[in-house]
Design an enzyme around this catalytic site. Structure first.
Site, PDB file in Angstrom:
ATOM      1  CB  SER A 111      -0.303   6.317 -69.172  1.00 39.45           C
ATOM      2  OG  SER A 111      -0.229   7.063 -70.490  1.00 39.45           O
ATOM      3  CG  HIS A 119       7.248   9.031 -73.498  1.00 37.33           C
ATOM      4  ND1 HIS A 119       6.449   9.979 -72.922  1.00 37.33           N
ATOM      5  CD2 HIS A 119       6.146   8.991 -74.485  1.00 37.33           C
ATOM      6  CE1 HIS A 119       5.124  10.474 -73.641  1.00 37.33           C
ATOM      7  NE2 HIS A 119       5.518   9.946 -74.283  1.00 37.33           N
ATOM      8  CE  LYS A 131       0.248   6.830 -65.245  1.00 35.42           C
ATOM      9  NZ  LYS A 131      -0.533   7.194 -63.873  1.00 35.42           N
TER      10      LYS A 131
END
Length: 220
Positions: A111, A119, A131
């Site tokens: 992403s 974030h 991730k």
């Protein structure tokens, strides 16, 4: 070439499978439920039951495959461990088995904004953080890889042109999942895609460019 797809019944994964089939590339899809997968995926796809958290099932499933495309992702849940388990541990297991099986190219979908710890998406059990850790594990594995960081994913396709940039340079924008799938599959054939992180969105004002040129302009 024979492609193994993890996350094959997800919204992005099923489009990757369709793109591979369109290119007449043999596909083996990792699924949890055969009946569900048969309703979603093309009939010519080889289905194999397994789980990214079970390395024994992965080792059996990956036999005879040469490339791997991973579009797994933790689904919304009250279980705060799911992003760690699926997005990190599951990907780590895939990388380990892929390395042991001699996989030639590993394409991983993550992403935009994974490097931004503060974030808002990290409020959901650190999903971007895990991730990013998976990306780092793949980068350090010694495998040939392409890491694809798409913007906001849209189920509907459009005719907007692709914008592709280097890691941590795109921070907003969206992209149809079909375009993400096309980029992932093309990466298997373009030498300049290897060992790079690419960030992609679609923009109505962008100029059309061949994928070969877009990949070539992204720095390692």
């Amino acid at each position: 070439m024979k492609a193994f797809v993890a996350g094959a019944t997800g919204e992005t994964g099923r489009r990757i499978v369709a793109e591979l089939v369109k290119r007449e590339i043999p596909v083996k899809a990792l699924v949890r439920n055969i009946e569900t997968a048969q309703q979603i995926l093309p009939s010519e796809v080889e289905l194999v039951v397994g789980d990214v958290l079970n390395t024994d099932s992965l080792a059996l499933a990956l036999r005879d495959c040469t490339v791997l495309l991973c579009a797994t992702g933790a689904r919304p849940s009250f279980d705060f461990t799911r992003p760690y388990q699926v997005d990190y541990q599951g990907t780590k297991n895939l990388v380990d088995v892929a390395k042991s099986q001699g996989i030639e190219h590993f394409v991983l979908v993550t992403s935009l904004c994974v490097s931004q710890f503060f974030h808002p998406l990290n409020l959901f059990w650190l999903i971007l953080f895990w991730k990013k850790q998976a990306e780092a594990y793949l980068q350090n594995s010694g495998l040939n890889y392409t890491i694809v960081r798409p913007g906001g994913l849209k189920n509907e396709d459009n005719d907007h042109n692709l914008v592709m940039q280097s890691a941590d340079t795109l921070f907003e924008g969206s992209i149809p999942r079909t375009k993400v799938a096309q980029v992932c599959v093309e990466a298997l054939f373009i030498q300049d895609s290897r060992n790079k992180i690419i960030e992609i969105v679609a923009n109505s004002e962008a100029q059309p460019q061949p994928l070969e040129q877009l990949f070539a302009r992204v720095s390692d």
